[in-house]
Design a protein around this motif. Structure first.
Motif, PDB file in Angstrom:
ATOM      1  N   THR A   9       0.843  -1.189   0.000  1.00  0.00           N
ATOM      2  CA  THR A   9       0.000   0.000   0.000  1.00  0.00           C
ATOM      3  C   THR A   9       0.880   1.242   0.000  1.00  0.00           C
ATOM      4  OG1 THR A   9      -0.098  -0.067   2.417  1.00  0.00           O
ATOM      5  CG2 THR A   9      -1.890  -1.119   1.218  1.00  0.00           C
ATOM      6  N   HIS A  10       0.369   2.296  -0.586  1.00  0.00           N
ATOM      7  CA  HIS A  10       1.162   3.529  -0.662  1.00  0.00           C
ATOM      8  C   HIS A  10       0.720   4.546   0.379  1.00  0.00           C
ATOM      9  CE1 HIS A  10      -2.429   4.516  -2.962  1.00  0.00           C
ATOM     10  NE2 HIS A  10      -2.097   5.794  -2.917  1.00  0.00           N
ATOM     11  N   GLY A  11      -0.391   4.289   1.086  1.00  0.00           N
ATOM     12  CA  GLY A  11      -0.852   5.217   2.115  1.00  0.00           C
ATOM     13  C   GLY A  11      -2.179   4.793   2.691  1.00  0.00           C
ATOM     14  N   ASN A  12      -2.501   5.296   3.874  1.00  0.00           N
ATOM     15  CA  ASN A  12      -3.793   5.046   4.499  1.00  0.00           C
ATOM     16  C   ASN A  12      -4.843   5.977   3.912  1.00  0.00           C
ATOM     17  OD1 ASN A  12      -2.644   3.109   6.241  1.00  0.00           O
ATOM     18  ND2 ASN A  12      -1.994   4.721   7.644  1.00  0.00           N
ATOM     19  N   ASP A  13      -6.107   5.571   3.980  1.00  0.00           N
ATOM     20  CA  ASP A  13      -7.184   6.298   3.307  1.00  0.00           C
ATOM     21  C   ASP A  13      -7.201   7.784   3.639  1.00  0.00           C
ATOM     22  OD1 ASP A  13      -7.882   3.913   2.249  1.00  0.00           O
ATOM     23  OD2 ASP A  13      -9.788   3.708   3.284  1.00  0.00           O
ATOM     24  N   THR A  14      -7.064   8.121   4.896  1.00  0.00           N
ATOM     25  CA  THR A  14      -7.155   9.528   5.303  1.00  0.00           C
ATOM     26  C   THR A  14      -5.785  10.124   5.612  1.00  0.00           C
ATOM     27  OG1 THR A  14      -7.650   8.790   7.562  1.00  0.00           O
ATOM     28  CG2 THR A  14      -9.518   9.348   6.152  1.00  0.00           C
ATOM     29  N   GLN A  15      -4.767   9.600   4.957  1.00  0.00           N
ATOM     30  CA  GLN A  15      -3.420  10.167   5.069  1.00  0.00           C
ATOM     31  C   GLN A  15      -3.274  11.286   4.046  1.00  0.00           C
ATOM     32  OE1 GLN A  15      -0.298   7.277   4.560  1.00  0.00           O
ATOM     33  NE2 GLN A  15       1.228   8.820   4.053  1.00  0.00           N
ATOM     34  N   PRO A  16      -2.998  12.504   4.476  1.00  0.00           N
ATOM     35  CA  PRO A  16      -2.801  13.579   3.489  1.00  0.00           C
ATOM     36  C   PRO A  16      -1.655  13.227   2.548  1.00  0.00           C
ATOM     37  CG  PRO A  16      -2.988  14.462   5.715  1.00  0.00           C
ATOM     38  CD  PRO A  16      -2.828  12.976   5.852  1.00  0.00           C
ATOM     39  N   MET A  17      -1.921  13.226   1.265  1.00  0.00           N
ATOM     40  CA  MET A  17      -0.900  12.826   0.297  1.00  0.00           C
ATOM     41  C   MET A  17      -1.117  13.559  -1.005  1.00  0.00           C
ATOM     42  SD  MET A  17       0.108   8.977  -1.006  1.00  0.00           S
ATOM     43  CE  MET A  17       0.947   8.581   0.527  1.00  0.00           C
ATOM     44  N   SER A  18      -0.087  14.218  -1.471  1.00  0.00           N
ATOM     45  CA  SER A  18      -0.164  14.947  -2.732  1.00  0.00           C
ATOM     46  C   SER A  18       0.044  13.993  -3.900  1.00  0.00           C
ATOM     47  CB  SER A  18       0.902  16.040  -2.766  1.00  0.00           C
ATOM     48  OG  SER A  18       2.202  15.464  -2.828  1.00  0.00           O
ATOM     49  N   GLU A  19      -0.235  14.495  -5.100  1.00  0.00           N
ATOM     50  CA  GLU A  19      -0.010  13.706  -6.312  1.00  0.00           C
ATOM     51  C   GLU A  19       1.458  13.290  -6.414  1.00  0.00           C
ATOM     52  OE1 GLU A  19      -0.189  14.376 -11.168  1.00  0.00           O
ATOM     53  OE2 GLU A  19      -0.809  15.946  -9.788  1.00  0.00           O
ATOM     54  N   LYS A  20       2.358  14.199  -6.160  1.00  0.00           N
ATOM     55  CA  LYS A  20       3.788  13.909  -6.241  1.00  0.00           C
ATOM     56  C   LYS A  20       4.190  12.868  -5.209  1.00  0.00           C
ATOM     57  CE  LYS A  20       8.321  16.201  -6.172  1.00  0.00           C
ATOM     58  NZ  LYS A  20       9.021  17.508  -6.033  1.00  0.00           N
ATOM     59  N   GLU A  21       3.650  12.987  -3.998  1.00  0.00           N
ATOM     60  CA  GLU A  21       3.983  12.028  -2.942  1.00  0.00           C
ATOM     61  C   GLU A  21       3.448  10.642  -3.269  1.00  0.00           C
ATOM     62  OE1 GLU A  21       4.060  15.005   0.963  1.00  0.00           O
ATOM     63  OE2 GLU A  21       2.162  14.184   0.219  1.00  0.00           O
ATOM     64  N   ALA A  22       2.253  10.568  -3.844  1.00  0.00           N
ATOM     65  CA  ALA A  22       1.675   9.276  -4.216  1.00  0.00           C
ATOM     66  C   ALA A  22       2.503   8.605  -5.303  1.00  0.00           C
ATOM     67  CB  ALA A  22       0.235   9.457  -4.679  1.00  0.00           C
ATOM     68  N   LEU A  23       2.902   9.371  -6.292  1.00  0.00           N
ATOM     69  CA  LEU A  23       3.711   8.831  -7.382  1.00  0.00           C
ATOM     70  C   LEU A  23       5.035   8.281  -6.845  1.00  0.00           C
ATOM     71  CD1 LEU A  23       3.445   8.634 -10.475  1.00  0.00           C
ATOM     72  CD2 LEU A  23       4.748  10.752 -10.635  1.00  0.00           C
TER      73      LEU A  23
END
Length: 561
Positions: free
Chosen positions: A145-159
């Motif tokens: 997984t790349h993050g939890n559902d309610t984890q603030p994450m930008s497009e750049k951070e997700a990529l």
């Protein structure tokens, strides 16, 4: 945004009725009046299921015309659910993301055999070689997984986070359900659409043929309009009501949408009758793809069921609303162009469990089953207390909502109250616990991420004590206690077959707890109206509690204090 898709039966094709009564749910609130178009013969039965604990909405249509539209239970402590109540649809969002990808393919903006790395040149890691089609069918190889559902994450951070994920196998070689894969598809949509993922959905995918729009997003804009149902956890606490401020790239593409069941049913009919994407793309979405066993195949955003299991082919998808506490399921039956959409906001009887409970009788042409009897009254206070097991665990009996709640603390206590259901061998539970052990020891990439997150949010990670595993909502959860700064922190993890985290809650509020109803003679059975859970009963005599499981094993515990 974990998908929760239980076994569906061909009985779904006969579901066409609801009630016009106002059943009272477990909180004392009543539902909004249901559609009078529902056949009278189903009124009494479905009303009984509402009284037993189903809280949500049902929509059934054939050929695009509504057969039944109704709501039951309460949206919150005061407000009844209505046919206009909005629910989070969780991983059903993937069906919308898949349709978005095909819409872009229709416009020539991408091809299904394009590789992710070609469409997103800054994407790093082995997933660069996965094609769009492999991402759609969960065969990209991504296992984490790349993050939890309610984890603030930008497009750049997700990529960046997705690029760092390991592969369980080379792209195309293995099926492994992946939320990160669908977020990667959303990132591709964001890049190639020219208008962004959310904007493209709003303008091209969510509009319905009649001019209305199928909902919107639970958090952020464009928001799903209308009144919202509050989701409730197993312990009765309320969950996220759409107040997360984002950014949303931890869940974008793999979850996040919300709508009424009527909107979900209308959109599903529009999709499979060629009104959302081209006829060729409609056929591609409806075509069974990767075989995943038991008569099922992965289709883009859906699961396809063959005729050997269900009598006629169907497509279905379901979702739990992550931190939102909702459950939703939608079924498409192509031969009669029938749609069944259900959503629920309380755990007592989920949308999927209701379909599972009433389906077989519908197929057989028999009266629908009624919920398990609520049994006679009993002096619950007389058995309240903590009961010690010989191996060190304990079972604590309390009174909750006029029911006997038994909380299992320790692996032996969990095994007694939560035996695995049929089809889940003990070896599978043990294998899951071994994977959780490796995870928390930091022996895997996912484990190192979890340890870092734990220490950032809670504190230093010390000794881990395993407290048992249960099968819950289609997943296995292993409970642990982690010592941090001298204090124990309770939590649970649900992993996929490759050790990737599918769901987790650390800290969690309580140990595994099951509610019981009296069945006479100082004995109690689980408060399980559907009867789909393991058959466990407890009895009391003097200061002892006796637990009987499906294998006839008996565990006796002595009350202490």
């Amino acid at each position: 945004m974990k998908r929760q898709l239980t076994v569906l039966t061909a009985a779904l094709i006969l579901l066409s009725g609801c009630t016009e009564d106002d059943p009272e749910d477990a909180t004392g609130a009543t539902s909004a009046p249901a559609s009078t178009s529902c056949p009278r013969e189903l009124d009494t039965s479905l009303s009984a299921w509402a009284v037993a604990g189903f809280s949500g909405s049902i929509a059934v249509s054939t050929g695009g015309a509504t057969d039944c539209l109704a709501a039951y239970g309460s949206a919150d402590d005061r407000t009844p659910n209505s046919i206009d109540t909005t629910f989070s649809i969780g991983s059903i969002t993937k069906a919308f993301t898949a349709a978005t990808v095909y819409h872009l393919a229709d416009d020539g903006k991408l091809k299904l055999d394009d590789m992710a790395g070609d469409l997103l040149p800054e994407l790093k890691g082995p997933v660069r070689a996965a094609t769009v089609h492999q991402l759609l069918l969960h065969t990209s190889g991504l296992k984490g997984t790349h993050g939890n559902d309610t984890q603030p994450m930008s497009e750049k951070e997700a990529l960046k986070a997705i690029g760092k994920l390991e592969l369980a196998a080379q792209p195309g070689k293995k099926y492994l359900y992946s939320n990160a894969g669908y977020t990667l598809l959303a990132l591709i949509v964001e890049r190639v659409s020219g208008s962004g993922y959310r904007d493209y959905l709003k303008s091209e995918i969510l509009p319905l043929p009649d001019g209305r729009t199928a909902g919107g997003f639970w958090n952020g804009q464009p928001a799903a309009p209308g009144p919202r149902a509050v989701g409730y956890r197993d312990d009765g606490t309320a969950d996220d009501a759409g107040e997360f401020s984002g950014p949303y790239w931890a869940v974008e593409g793999n979850g996040g949408l919300a709508m009424t069941t009527a909107e979900l049913a209308t959109w599903t009919h529009a999709l499979f009758t060629g009104k959302i994407v081209s006829a060729a793309s409609t056929r591609a979405i409806a075509t069974p793809g990767r075989d995943i066993g038991e008569g099922r195949s992965e289709a883009p955003g859906w699961v396809a069921y063959d005729t050997s299991l269900y009598g006629e082919p169907l497509l279905a998808t379901a979702g739990g609303g992550g931190d939102i506490g909702h459950n939703a399921v939608v079924v498409w039956l192509p031969r009669r162009q029938r749609v069944i959409a259900m959503a629920s906001n309380k755990p007592k009887i989920s949308a999927e469990e209701l379909l599972q409970a009433v389906g077989p009788a519908m197929v057989a042409g028999k009266p629908l089953p009624v919920p398990r009897a609520q049994a006679s009254k009993a002096d619950l206070d007389a058995v309240v207390g903590t009961y010690q097991l010989g191996a060190g665990g304990s079972l604590t009996a309390t009174v909750r909502d006029d029911r006997l709640a038994i909380t299992a603390v320790g692996a032996d206590a969990v095994a007694a109250i939560f035996p695995p259901p049929a089809g889940v061998p003990g070896s599978q539970l043990r294998a899951h616990e071994e994977m959780v052990g490796k995870l928390l020891a930091g022996e895997t990439q996912e484990g190192r991420k979890e340890r870092a997150a734990f220490e950032k949010q809670i504190g230093p990670m010390g000794k881990v004590t395993f407290l048992g595993s249960i099968a819950h909502g289609g997943e296995i959860r292993t409970y642990v206690s982690v010592l941090s700064s001298g204090k124990p922190v309770l939590g649970w993890f649900a992993l996929n077959e490759e050790g990737g985290v599918e769901a987790a809650e650390v800290p969690t509020k309580e140990h595994p707890t099951l509610q019981f109803l009296p069945s006479g003679d100082n004995r109690y059975h689980p408060d399980d109206p559907t009867g789909v859970r393991p058959d466990v009963s407890v009895g009391f005599a003097k200061d002892r509690m006796t637990v009987n499981g499906p294998n006839g094993a008996t565990t006796s515990a002595q009350r202490v204090g």
